[in-house]
Design a protein around this motif. Structure first.
Motif, PDB file in Angstrom:
ATOM      1  N   SER A 116      32.964  36.439  87.561  1.00 14.66           N
ATOM      2  CA  SER A 116      33.193  37.517  86.599  1.00 14.66           C
ATOM      3  C   SER A 116      32.774  37.106  85.194  1.00 14.66           C
ATOM      4  CB  SER A 116      34.675  37.901  86.591  1.00 14.66           C
ATOM      5  OG  SER A 116      35.457  36.847  86.048  1.00 14.66           O
ATOM      6  N   ASP A 117      32.539  38.116  84.360  1.00 15.98           N
ATOM      7  CA  ASP A 117      32.160  37.847  82.977  1.00 15.98           C
ATOM      8  C   ASP A 117      33.277  37.109  82.237  1.00 15.98           C
ATOM      9  OD1 ASP A 117      29.896  39.189  83.615  1.00 15.98           O
ATOM     10  OD2 ASP A 117      30.178  40.856  82.218  1.00 15.98           O
ATOM     11  N   GLY A 118      34.526  37.465  82.543  1.00 14.87           N
ATOM     12  CA  GLY A 118      35.649  36.808  81.898  1.00 14.87           C
ATOM     13  C   GLY A 118      35.702  35.319  82.215  1.00 14.87           C
ATOM     14  N   ALA A 119      35.418  34.989  83.476  1.00 12.96           N
ATOM     15  CA  ALA A 119      35.432  33.585  83.886  1.00 12.96           C
ATOM     16  C   ALA A 119      34.296  32.807  83.217  1.00 12.96           C
ATOM     17  CB  ALA A 119      35.319  33.482  85.405  1.00 12.96           C
ATOM     18  N   ILE A 120      33.114  33.431  83.139  1.00 17.22           N
ATOM     19  CA  ILE A 120      31.976  32.781  82.468  1.00 17.22           C
ATOM     20  C   ILE A 120      32.299  32.569  80.991  1.00 17.22           C
ATOM     21  CG2 ILE A 120      29.553  33.026  81.806  1.00 17.22           C
ATOM     22  CD1 ILE A 120      29.117  34.715  84.300  1.00 17.22           C
ATOM     23  N   SER A 121      32.933  33.570  80.389  1.00 22.16           N
ATOM     24  CA  SER A 121      33.281  33.492  78.975  1.00 22.16           C
ATOM     25  C   SER A 121      34.174  32.293  78.690  1.00 22.16           C
ATOM     26  CB  SER A 121      33.981  34.786  78.541  1.00 22.16           C
ATOM     27  OG  SER A 121      34.402  34.694  77.203  1.00 22.16           O
ATOM     28  N   LEU A 122      35.175  32.067  79.549  1.00 24.13           N
ATOM     29  CA  LEU A 122      36.090  30.939  79.357  1.00 24.13           C
ATOM     30  C   LEU A 122      35.411  29.610  79.651  1.00 24.13           C
ATOM     31  CD1 LEU A 122      39.389  32.355  80.918  1.00 24.13           C
ATOM     32  CD2 LEU A 122      38.881  31.982  78.502  1.00 24.13           C
ATOM     33  N   LEU A 123      34.551  29.569  80.652  1.00 23.84           N
ATOM     34  CA  LEU A 123      33.889  28.320  81.040  1.00 23.84           C
ATOM     35  C   LEU A 123      32.896  27.856  79.980  1.00 23.84           C
ATOM     36  CD1 LEU A 123      33.421  26.202  83.345  1.00 23.84           C
ATOM     37  CD2 LEU A 123      31.470  27.622  84.025  1.00 23.84           C
ATOM     38  N   ILE A 124      32.071  28.782  79.494  1.00 25.52           N
ATOM     39  CA  ILE A 124      31.002  28.429  78.553  1.00 25.52           C
ATOM     40  C   ILE A 124      31.460  28.519  77.104  1.00 25.52           C
ATOM     41  CG2 ILE A 124      28.642  28.976  77.809  1.00 25.52           C
ATOM     42  CD1 ILE A 124      28.785  27.861  80.597  1.00 25.52           C
ATOM     43  N   GLY A 125      32.498  29.358  76.855  1.00 26.04           N
ATOM     44  CA  GLY A 125      32.936  29.549  75.475  1.00 26.04           C
ATOM     45  C   GLY A 125      32.061  30.551  74.770  1.00 26.04           C
ATOM     46  N   THR A 126      31.935  31.737  75.356  1.00 28.39           N
ATOM     47  CA  THR A 126      31.053  32.767  74.797  1.00 28.39           C
ATOM     48  C   THR A 126      31.756  34.113  74.865  1.00 28.39           C
ATOM     49  OG1 THR A 126      28.816  33.678  74.916  1.00 28.39           O
ATOM     50  CG2 THR A 126      29.926  33.253  77.009  1.00 28.39           C
ATOM     51  N   LEU A 153      23.455  20.741  80.966  1.00 30.20           N
ATOM     52  CA  LEU A 153      23.406  21.005  79.530  1.00 30.20           C
ATOM     53  C   LEU A 153      24.610  20.433  78.797  1.00 30.20           C
ATOM     54  CD1 LEU A 153      22.209  24.737  79.566  1.00 30.20           C
ATOM     55  CD2 LEU A 153      20.845  22.726  78.972  1.00 30.20           C
ATOM     56  N   GLY A 154      25.619  20.011  79.564  1.00 29.37           N
ATOM     57  CA  GLY A 154      26.814  19.451  78.940  1.00 29.37           C
ATOM     58  C   GLY A 154      27.798  20.500  78.464  1.00 29.37           C
ATOM     59  N   LEU A 155      27.694  21.731  78.977  1.00 28.48           N
ATOM     60  CA  LEU A 155      28.583  22.815  78.568  1.00 28.48           C
ATOM     61  C   LEU A 155      29.880  22.829  79.355  1.00 28.48           C
ATOM     62  CD1 LEU A 155      25.904  25.652  78.233  1.00 28.48           C
ATOM     63  CD2 LEU A 155      26.974  24.349  76.385  1.00 28.48           C
ATOM     64  N   CYS A 156      29.894  22.176  80.510  1.00 23.45           N
ATOM     65  CA  CYS A 156      31.099  22.086  81.334  1.00 23.45           C
ATOM     66  C   CYS A 156      30.910  20.937  82.316  1.00 23.45           C
ATOM     67  CB  CYS A 156      31.359  23.397  82.085  1.00 23.45           C
ATOM     68  SG  CYS A 156      30.082  23.809  83.315  1.00 23.45           S
ATOM     69  N   SER A 157      31.952  20.594  83.027  1.00 24.54           N
ATOM     70  CA  SER A 157      31.855  19.533  84.026  1.00 24.54           C
ATOM     71  C   SER A 157      31.541  20.140  85.392  1.00 24.54           C
ATOM     72  CB  SER A 157      33.168  18.751  84.110  1.00 24.54           C
ATOM     73  OG  SER A 157      34.193  19.558  84.671  1.00 24.54           O
ATOM     74  N   GLN A 158      31.040  19.306  86.299  1.00 30.07           N
ATOM     75  CA  GLN A 158      30.722  19.778  87.643  1.00 30.07           C
ATOM     76  C   GLN A 158      31.981  20.263  88.358  1.00 30.07           C
ATOM     77  OE1 GLN A 158      27.423  19.838  89.083  1.00 30.07           O
ATOM     78  NE2 GLN A 158      28.571  21.264  90.344  1.00 30.07           N
ATOM     79  N   ARG A 159      33.087  19.563  88.116  1.00 31.86           N
ATOM     80  CA  ARG A 159      34.355  19.952  88.751  1.00 31.86           C
ATOM     81  C   ARG A 159      34.792  21.335  88.284  1.00 31.86           C
ATOM     82  NH1 ARG A 159      39.259  15.762  88.539  1.00 31.86           N
ATOM     83  NH2 ARG A 159      37.729  14.669  89.824  1.00 31.86           N
ATOM     84  N   GLU A 160      34.654  21.606  86.975  1.00 36.10           N
ATOM     85  CA  GLU A 160      35.044  22.918  86.446  1.00 36.10           C
ATOM     86  C   GLU A 160      34.177  24.022  87.027  1.00 36.10           C
ATOM     87  OE1 GLU A 160      36.700  21.885  81.971  1.00 36.10           O
ATOM     88  OE2 GLU A 160      34.536  21.865  82.338  1.00 36.10           O
TER      89      GLU A 160
END
Length: 230
Positions: A116-126, A153-160
């Motif tokens: 979901s867009d909400g999940a992407i927003s929290l993961l990437i910070g956008t 890119l270093g925006l999140c970890s593989q586990r996340e």
């Protein structure tokens, strides 16, 4: 024992504004006494701007006065530095990596449309507005956006990322996909990361060596004065 948030700057302030001994200041700040001596003599490699521990609520004037009256007194800190706690909301991303966010978003949209867009927003910070613009290709810089793995890119970890994809797949009733596109390059990537880590360790070791040499030089400079005083 707890130490000031900025030990060198605190030591500089205590040297300039109190009659505490170098040994008392060194112990309170968690420094070597020769480092305090170098700060006092302006021979330290870096010129520090003093930081007032009284205003920072790390030390009271009563403690300073006790220390000034008794050279054997050991200063007690009022409290340790506040710990940084993760707050709710979008992830903070360093300025140097913010330009990579659109590439990471595009990669998730292309490879994991179930997220979901909400999940992407929290993961990437956008923002969801940015995600929507990239999805419908109305983003102002769409011609320069290239889908790239946000982990690389270093925006999140593989586990996340894996946890996010698995959760989204489960919610959508899908089997969590396995990304095998980079299997052939995985060992090379691991080796590169190990090399970067080793290089960083060598740089730290070299810096410590330079620091040790500087302390030794200060000690050699101080010894003749100590012998005269003896």
């Amino acid at each position: 024992m707890a130490q000031p948030l900025m030990p060198h700057a605190t030591a500089s302030w205590l040297v300039d504004n109190t009659a505490l001994s170098f040994e008392q200041i060194a112990e309170f700040c968690g420094l070597h006494i020769l480092e305090v001596q170098a700060i006092a003599d302006d021979t330290a490699a870096t010129k520090y701007t003093g930081r007032d521990p009284v205003r920072a609520h790390e030390l009271s004037m009563d403690e300073i006065e006790k220390g000034q009256k008794d050279p054997d007194y050991r200063l007690t800190m009022l409290k340790g530095p506040d710990q940084v706690r993760r707050t709710k909301g979008p992830r903070y991303t360093p300025v140097s990596k913010r330009q990579d966010k659109p590439d990471g978003i595009a990669w998730i949209l292309r490879n994991h449309s179930e997220v979901s867009d909400g999940a992407i927003s929290l993961l990437i910070g956008t923002t969801r507005t940015t995600i929507t613009a990239i999805r419908d290709r109305s983003h102002w810089n769409i011609s320069n956006i290239t889908p790239k793995d946000p982990v690389t890119l270093g925006l999140c970890s593989q586990r996340e990322l894996d946890a996010l994809v698995a959760k989204a797949a489960k919610k959508a009733g899908l089997e969590a996909p396995t990304d095998v596109r980079f299997d052939g390059d995985r060992e090379a990537l691991i080796e590169e990361l190990r090399k970067e880590r080793d290089d960083a360790a060598r740089q730290v070791e070299a810096a410590h060596h330079v620091e040790a040499q500087a302390i030794e030089q200060v000690a050699e400079w101080i010894d003749p004065f100590r012998k005269k005083s003896d």
